[in-house]
Design a protein around this motif. Structure first.
Motif, mmCIF file in Angstrom:
data_model
loop_
_atom_site.group_PDB
_atom_site.id
_atom_site.type_symbol
_atom_site.label_atom_id
_atom_site.label_comp_id
_atom_site.label_asym_id
_atom_site.label_seq_id
_atom_site.Cartn_x
_atom_site.Cartn_y
_atom_site.Cartn_z
ATOM 1 N N ASP A 101 -7.804 0.110 1.852
ATOM 2 C CA ASP A 101 -7.296 0.035 0.490
ATOM 3 C C ASP A 101 -5.762 0.000 0.479
ATOM 4 O O ASP A 101 -5.113 -0.070 1.537
ATOM 5 N N TYR A 102 -5.200 0.065 -0.723
ATOM 6 C CA TYR A 102 -3.744 -0.011 -0.898
ATOM 7 C C TYR A 102 -3.025 1.041 -0.057
ATOM 8 O O TYR A 102 -1.954 0.808 0.485
ATOM 9 N N HIS A 103 -3.640 2.208 0.053
ATOM 10 C CA HIS A 103 -2.985 3.329 0.720
ATOM 11 C C HIS A 103 -2.937 3.111 2.228
ATOM 12 O O HIS A 103 -1.901 3.342 2.874
ATOM 13 N N GLN A 156 -3.271 -4.988 -8.089
ATOM 14 C CA GLN A 156 -3.191 -3.674 -8.732
ATOM 15 C C GLN A 156 -1.753 -3.171 -8.866
ATOM 16 O O GLN A 156 -1.493 -2.215 -9.585
ATOM 17 N N GLY A 157 -0.833 -3.744 -8.090
ATOM 18 C CA GLY A 157 0.545 -3.245 -8.106
ATOM 19 C C GLY A 157 0.675 -1.900 -7.434
ATOM 20 O O GLY A 157 1.531 -1.093 -7.799
ATOM 21 N N ALA A 158 -0.166 -1.633 -6.442
ATOM 22 C CA ALA A 158 -0.206 -0.298 -5.849
ATOM 23 C C ALA A 158 0.456 -0.218 -4.480
ATOM 24 O O ALA A 158 0.904 0.862 -4.075
ATOM 25 N N PRO A 165 4.549 0.935 -4.403
ATOM 26 C CA PRO A 165 4.773 2.372 -4.580
ATOM 27 C C PRO A 165 4.194 3.217 -3.447
ATOM 28 O O PRO A 165 4.773 4.240 -3.083
ATOM 29 N N ALA A 166 3.067 2.793 -2.890
ATOM 30 C CA ALA A 166 2.479 3.559 -1.780
ATOM 31 C C ALA A 166 3.338 3.435 -0.519
ATOM 32 O O ALA A 166 3.435 4.384 0.263
ATOM 33 N N ALA A 201 6.611 3.107 -0.636
ATOM 34 C CA ALA A 201 7.744 3.998 -0.938
ATOM 35 C C ALA A 201 7.363 5.454 -0.665
ATOM 36 O O ALA A 201 8.169 6.226 -0.135
ATOM 37 N N GLU A 202 6.144 5.808 -1.010
ATOM 38 C CA GLU A 202 5.673 7.169 -0.759
ATOM 39 C C GLU A 202 5.607 7.434 0.757
ATOM 40 O O GLU A 202 6.062 8.484 1.227
ATOM 41 N N ARG A 204 -9.782 7.621 6.068
ATOM 42 C CA ARG A 204 -9.054 8.131 4.902
ATOM 43 C C ARG A 204 -8.664 7.075 3.879
ATOM 44 O O ARG A 204 -8.257 7.421 2.775
ATOM 45 N N ALA A 205 -8.754 5.824 4.236
ATOM 46 C CA ALA A 205 -8.212 4.810 3.318
ATOM 47 C C ALA A 205 -9.098 3.568 3.219
ATOM 48 O O ALA A 205 -8.608 2.451 3.207
ATOM 49 N N ARG A 206 -10.404 3.802 3.130
ATOM 50 C CA ARG A 206 -11.282 2.668 2.889
ATOM 51 C C ARG A 206 -11.205 2.276 1.418
ATOM 52 O O ARG A 206 -11.028 3.117 0.544
ATOM 53 N N CYS A 207 -11.406 0.991 1.167
ATOM 54 C CA CYS A 207 -11.397 0.516 -0.212
ATOM 55 C C CYS A 207 -12.562 1.155 -0.968
ATOM 56 O O CYS A 207 -13.686 1.127 -0.492
ATOM 57 N N ALA A 208 -12.270 1.739 -2.107
ATOM 58 C CA ALA A 208 -13.313 2.418 -2.881
ATOM 59 C C ALA A 208 -14.067 1.407 -3.740
ATOM 60 O O ALA A 208 -13.496 0.449 -4.228
#
Lengths: 218, 248
Positions: free
Chosen positions: A67-69, A98-100, A103-104, A106-107, A185-189
């Motif tokens: 996913d995005y994360h 999604q525009g995600a 920001p992720a 940057a985090e 931890r970061a599979r697409c939901a």
């Protein structure tokens, strides 16, 4: 004259209008390293053809379905390897849109962010960014390092194409990211399914009647 | 928005770890929400439509890849929190009979490295909240676009253009809808002379009911629209306008 900014531009696949705007904005600001986390070299080759000095890809089977994360963590690690003053990416991809990711990123880099830029210009070591905000269009002055997501970009210098190859970064060896942990931890939901349908074809008069009828029921 | 409100939101999330965090899909909310999601390691859904599944679970769905696909997520599915942005005004107002607990959380003010130099009005701002958006694509000429403006006005909506139409000078960039342009979330979205490219439809939120006018019956827009007219825009729009004005 202040030194040119070292710019990292993150590219998605397929390359969408926002990705291309981020690339154009980056090329106007300084030497660009383009980074992509997909197996397809097309976005990176496009960046080299437009004048990016380096093109780096992270290709690993475990990136599929992230996913995005997850994608943002991988891109952020690659940006650190490349070195940067400024990270640019498209506001929204042509896929999930999604525009995600920006920001992720940057985090993950623990940096300030500005999203949905309409124009990014250099200004004596700082950046002047125009963005559509709640209630108007604001012109902001920010100091790098930071992450900016770009919606559109007016200017683009015509640079000669760069005949470099696409460099590959390995997920674990180069970026120190474990594939198993990442997938966990970061599979697409959720699930994706094709949207199937067919419009009912009506006459113009019917269409107008229906529009008025729908509106009257609100 | 993250620069000014991020630290406060983080402090609140540490005090009350959320199962679901909801923010408005405004420019500020869209800036803040994915960053908060990344901090939580949460699943993220931008502007989903909401429904309830057969067993009462909340079902979130949104179009992806230019409305060619739908992603669905059920609230009891992920093992992590969910962060969503929701379009202001898209749902009916609700009221509860429980009083909410209001916690006041001390948080550091963001040391925003952002200096505002200027602020201008956004001439296309009304598009963001318009209940009806009438969008002209490549198949619309200037004369028909003038009629579409009137149609949008008669319907109580706003007129827009695709990015391609904006680049051809039909209207300014501030009225363009799509990737690389504005995102709209009306109840009704009338696409006239627009084929329905993924780049265009990515600018339309999933809750919008799409209606189409296009001369090509095989245009992708008819695979997405609820109903539509197969006709040249120049022929169909005068008839639409007459009807909308209460004419014959």
């Amino acid at each position: 004259v202040s030194a040119a900014l070292r710019v990292v531009v993150l590219l998605a696949r397929p390359l969408g209008p926002c990705d291309d705007a981020a690339l154009r904005a980056g090329l106007a600001l300084g030497p660009v390293a383009a980074i992509s986390a997909c197996d397809d070299d097309a976005p990176l080759r496009h960046a080299l053809a437009r004048g990016a000095l380096r093109a780096l890809k992270i290709a690993d089977p475990s990136l599929e379905g992230l996913d995005y994360h997850g994608i943002a963590r991988v891109l952020a690690a690659a940006a650190r390897v490349a070195g940067f003053d400024l990270v640019l990416c498209g506001e929204r991809s042509a896929g999930e849109a999604q525009g995600a990711v920006g920001p992720a990123v940057a985090e993950a880099l623990n940096l300030p962010q500005l999203t949905a830029a309409l124009d990014v210009r250099a200004d004596d070591g700082a950046l002047v960014v125009e963005r559509r905000d709640d209630g108007g269009v604001r012109t902001l002055r920010v100091t790098p390092p930071l992450v900016i997501t770009v919606t559109r970009s007016p200017a683009s210098p015509a640079l000669p194409p760069v005949e470099a190859g696409v460099e590959t970064l390995a997920l674990d060896a180069a970026l120190g990211i474990g594939a198993t942990e990442l997938r966990h931890r970061a599979r697409c939901a959720g699930r994706v399914a094709p949207r199937a349908g067919r419009a009912e074809i009506v006459s113009a008069a019917d269409l107008a009647r229906r529009l008025l009828d729908e509106r009257s029921r609100w | 928005m993250h620069a000014t409100h991020g630290a406060g939101l983080t402090a609140a999330m540490e005090r009350v770890p959320p199962a679901m965090l909801v923010l408005a899909a405004t420019p500020g909310g869209r800036d803040l929400a994915p960053r908060a999601a990344a901090r939580l390691g949460a699943a993220f859904m931008a502007e989903p439509t909401l429904d309830f599944g057969p067993r009462g679970a909340l079902v979130l769905s949104r179009p992806t890849h230019g409305a060619r696909f739908t992603r669905r997520l059920t609230s009891d599915e992920p093992e992590r929190p969910i962060v969503v942005t929701l379009t202001p005004g898209a749902g009916a107002p609700s009221s509860g009979d429980d009083e909410a607990d209001v916690l006041v959380v001390d948080a550091p003010t963001g040391d925003a490295p952002v200096e505002e130099l200027a602020r201008m009005a956004d001439p296309g701002a009304a598009l963001e909240t318009a209940p009806i958006v009438v969008t002209a694509g490549a198949g619309v000429d200037a004369a028909t676009y003038a009629l579409l403006r009137e149609l949008a006005s008669a319907l109580g909506g706003e007129v827009a253009v695709t990015r391609g139409a904006a680049e051809r000078g039909l209207d300014g960039e501030h009225r363009a809808v799509g990737l690389g342009a504005r995102r709209v979330a009306p109840r009704l979205y009338l696409a006239v002379g627009a084929s329905g490219s993924p780049e265009h439809l990515a600018g339309v939120a999933g809750g919008a009911r799409i209606v189409a006018v296009n001369r090509d019956a095989k245009a992708p827009i008819f695979g997405i629209a609820a109903y539509g007219v197969v006709a040249d825009a120049a022929d169909a729009v005068p008839a639409l306008l007459a009807q909308a004005r209460g004419g014959p």
